[in-house]
Design a protein around this motif. Structure first.
Motif, PDB file in Angstrom:
ATOM      1  N   ALA A 282     -57.881  34.258 -10.220  1.00 47.91           N
ATOM      2  CA  ALA A 282     -58.592  35.456 -10.652  1.00 47.91           C
ATOM      3  C   ALA A 282     -59.726  35.163 -11.619  1.00 47.91           C
ATOM      4  O   ALA A 282     -60.693  35.935 -11.701  1.00 47.91           O
ATOM      5  N   GLN A 283     -59.634  34.065 -12.372  1.00 49.14           N
ATOM      6  CA  GLN A 283     -60.674  33.730 -13.337  1.00 49.14           C
ATOM      7  C   GLN A 283     -60.904  32.227 -13.367  1.00 49.14           C
ATOM      8  O   GLN A 283     -59.978  31.436 -13.169  1.00 49.14           O
ATOM      9  N   VAL A 284     -62.151  31.863 -13.644  1.00 49.38           N
ATOM     10  CA  VAL A 284     -62.559  30.473 -13.809  1.00 49.38           C
ATOM     11  C   VAL A 284     -63.236  30.343 -15.167  1.00 49.38           C
ATOM     12  O   VAL A 284     -64.072  31.180 -15.527  1.00 49.38           O
ATOM     13  N   GLY A 291     -74.168  23.140 -24.946  1.00 45.48           N
ATOM     14  CA  GLY A 291     -74.574  24.516 -25.207  1.00 45.48           C
ATOM     15  C   GLY A 291     -73.736  25.195 -26.268  1.00 45.48           C
ATOM     16  O   GLY A 291     -74.102  26.277 -26.757  1.00 45.48           O
ATOM     17  N   GLY A 292     -72.588  24.588 -26.631  1.00 47.74           N
ATOM     18  CA  GLY A 292     -71.690  25.207 -27.599  1.00 47.74           C
ATOM     19  C   GLY A 292     -71.149  26.525 -27.108  1.00 47.74           C
ATOM     20  O   GLY A 292     -71.089  27.513 -27.850  1.00 47.74           O
ATOM     21  N   VAL A 293     -70.705  26.547 -25.832  1.00 49.67           N
ATOM     22  CA  VAL A 293     -70.286  27.808 -25.242  1.00 49.67           C
ATOM     23  C   VAL A 293     -69.193  27.573 -24.209  1.00 49.67           C
ATOM     24  O   VAL A 293     -69.155  26.536 -23.545  1.00 49.67           O
ATOM     25  N   ALA A 294     -68.299  28.551 -24.095  1.00 48.08           N
ATOM     26  CA  ALA A 294     -67.331  28.625 -23.011  1.00 48.08           C
ATOM     27  C   ALA A 294     -67.547  29.952 -22.298  1.00 48.08           C
ATOM     28  O   ALA A 294     -67.755  30.988 -22.949  1.00 48.08           O
ATOM     29  N   ARG A 295     -67.504  29.922 -20.972  1.00 47.05           N
ATOM     30  CA  ARG A 295     -67.766  31.119 -20.178  1.00 47.05           C
ATOM     31  C   ARG A 295     -66.634  31.332 -19.191  1.00 47.05           C
ATOM     32  O   ARG A 295     -66.088  30.377 -18.642  1.00 47.05           O
ATOM     33  N   VAL A 296     -66.288  32.589 -18.951  1.00 47.37           N
ATOM     34  CA  VAL A 296     -65.250  32.944 -17.988  1.00 47.37           C
ATOM     35  C   VAL A 296     -65.847  33.862 -16.931  1.00 47.37           C
ATOM     36  O   VAL A 296     -66.514  34.851 -17.259  1.00 47.37           O
ATOM     37  N   TYR A 297     -65.603  33.511 -15.667  1.00 45.09           N
ATOM     38  CA  TYR A 297     -66.082  34.302 -14.546  1.00 45.09           C
ATOM     39  C   TYR A 297     -64.892  34.841 -13.757  1.00 45.09           C
ATOM     40  O   TYR A 297     -63.856  34.169 -13.630  1.00 45.09           O
ATOM     41  N   GLY A 298     -65.054  36.035 -13.204  1.00 42.08           N
ATOM     42  CA  GLY A 298     -64.085  36.544 -12.261  1.00 42.08           C
ATOM     43  C   GLY A 298     -64.278  35.878 -10.907  1.00 42.08           C
ATOM     44  O   GLY A 298     -65.282  35.200 -10.659  1.00 42.08           O
ATOM     45  N   LEU A 303     -69.669  37.455 -14.736  1.00 40.70           N
ATOM     46  CA  LEU A 303     -69.318  36.950 -16.060  1.00 40.70           C
ATOM     47  C   LEU A 303     -68.416  37.953 -16.767  1.00 40.70           C
ATOM     48  O   LEU A 303     -68.767  39.127 -16.899  1.00 40.70           O
ATOM     49  N   GLU A 304     -67.240  37.486 -17.236  1.00 42.08           N
ATOM     50  CA  GLU A 304     -66.285  38.374 -17.889  1.00 42.08           C
ATOM     51  C   GLU A 304     -66.113  38.081 -19.374  1.00 42.08           C
ATOM     52  O   GLU A 304     -65.647  38.945 -20.122  1.00 42.08           O
ATOM     53  N   ALA A 305     -66.479  36.883 -19.805  1.00 47.60           N
ATOM     54  CA  ALA A 305     -66.369  36.560 -21.231  1.00 47.60           C
ATOM     55  C   ALA A 305     -67.288  35.397 -21.548  1.00 47.60           C
ATOM     56  O   ALA A 305     -67.515  34.518 -20.709  1.00 47.60           O
TER      57      ALA A 305
END
Length: 356
Positions: A282-284, A291-298, A303-305
């Motif tokens: 459901a999420q990746v 970039g100093g970032v974490a990203r969550v995709y459905g 983009l979800e977070a």
């Protein structure tokens, strides 16, 4: 009649004697390599509360680990281009074996066990032949090398076991390197990254490549959902301001698809450091220390977070429970994606978290 001591000695000789399981190692849920303040490199097990369950010294900087599916045994891989991998007893801290890359080879920092734990497969570079290699090691015979096959491309990095327990997916990053020139990239204009699927006999089952205009999007890291969906993170070798999306999804028999946008790639400065996927797909989650970032995709690619976190790279989805994603950073932080809890250790965590 053979006495009990002789019987156990015989079992040990054949590699089938019972050994301590992960419960005896403190029931860790993830493994992570790191460096202590005194400069000693270690492999650590972290429990469900984020606390240390064990710490085992390493002779040099580690990258990732492969965890045996049943017993408390882990393979700690040196950072690319490393020529050693250590098999560690995570209860006693003892070194059970040490793998040396054959002549003309070096390891790429990753490996995977077969579903029954009897075979270890390592990603390797045949640097004189400029081709990727998969090395097969017989766990039951003290990790004796069984042989090797081509990985299906150049620069194989991460390798993961598929849910069937009998096949593997390999990220062929496409970047040629040579031991004498270290981490220098020798073929950026001719890169051809791909995903390759092989079985435990070394037979190529399927390959999928990106579109020709994405040939510099090096496929590096992998995560696999329960239904066999593969999530992959990439590292763009062109101008970071022209970075395409850095996350992809693939199911066997179909084309690979990228998720996210060009703006996402720029936000990550062209660098996907690690990737994880929830068991249900459901999420990746993808991280970028640059970039100093974490990203969550459905699963749809939305983009979800997005979490800004300095030097974040390690990410894992726990195999049991519904905790979502865990993250680690280079300044010792361990946290869940939503920051509902955090723990900081006197440790510089390295690139990856390995879920048990």
């Amino acid at each position: 009649m053979t006495d009990r001591r002789g019987f156990l000695a015989g079992l040990l000789a054949t590699g089938v004697a019972p050994r301590a399981g992960w419960a005896e190692a403190g029931q860790p849920v993830v493994l992570a390599a790191g460096m202590r303040p005194d400069g000693v490199y270690v492999l650590c097990g972290l429990g469900r509360d984020g606390g240390l369950r064990f710490t085992v010294p390493l002779p040099a900087r580690g990258h990732a680990a492969a965890a045996h599916p049943e017993r408390a045994e882990a393979v700690a891989f040196a950072r690319r281009p490393g020529r050693f991998a250590l098999i560690l007893d995570c209860v006693s801290g003892a070194e059970r074996a040490r793998l040396q890359a054959p002549a003309g080879r070096h390891f790429y920092g990753h490996g995977a066990f077969s579903g029954d734990g009897r075979i270890l497969v390592t990603t390797e570079n045949d640097y004189e032949g400029a081709r990727g290699v998969l090395g097969f090691w017989d766990v039951t015979r003290g990790y004796r090398r069984m042989g090797e096959v081509g990985s299906g491309g150049v620069g194989p990095h991460e390798i993961r076991l598929m849910p069937d327990g009998q096949s593997l997916v390999v990220a062929n990053g496409g970047i040629e390197t040579h031991l004498e020139t270290g981490r220098a990239k020798l073929n950026l204009g001719e890169m051809r990254p791909n995903l390759s699927y092989v079985d435990l006999d070394g037979m190529m089952l399927e390959q999928v490549a990106l579109a020709p205009d994405l040939h510099q999007n090096s496929i590096r890291h992998l995560a696999v959902a329960r239904d066999g969906t593969v999530a992959f993170a990439m590292q763009w070798q062109g101008d970071i301001y022209d970075s395409p999306p850095l996350v992809g999804m693939h199911q066997r028999g179909s084309a690979a698809r990228l998720i996210g946008t060009e703006a996402d790639g720029a936000d990550m400065q062209g660098y996907g450091g690690s990737v994880a996927v929830l068991a249900d797909g459901a999420q990746v989650a993808v991280t970028s220390p640059k970039g100093g970032v974490a990203r969550v995709y459905g699963a749809s690619g939305r983009l979800e977070a997005r979490v800004a976190l300095a030097d974040v790279c390690g990410v894992a989805a726990l195999r049991h429970g519904s905790e979502g994603f865990w993250l680690t950073t280079g300044d010792g932080l361990v946290t869940d994606m939503g920051a509902s809890w955090q723990m900081r250790h006197p440790m510089r965590w390295d690139n990856h978290l390995v879920a048990l």
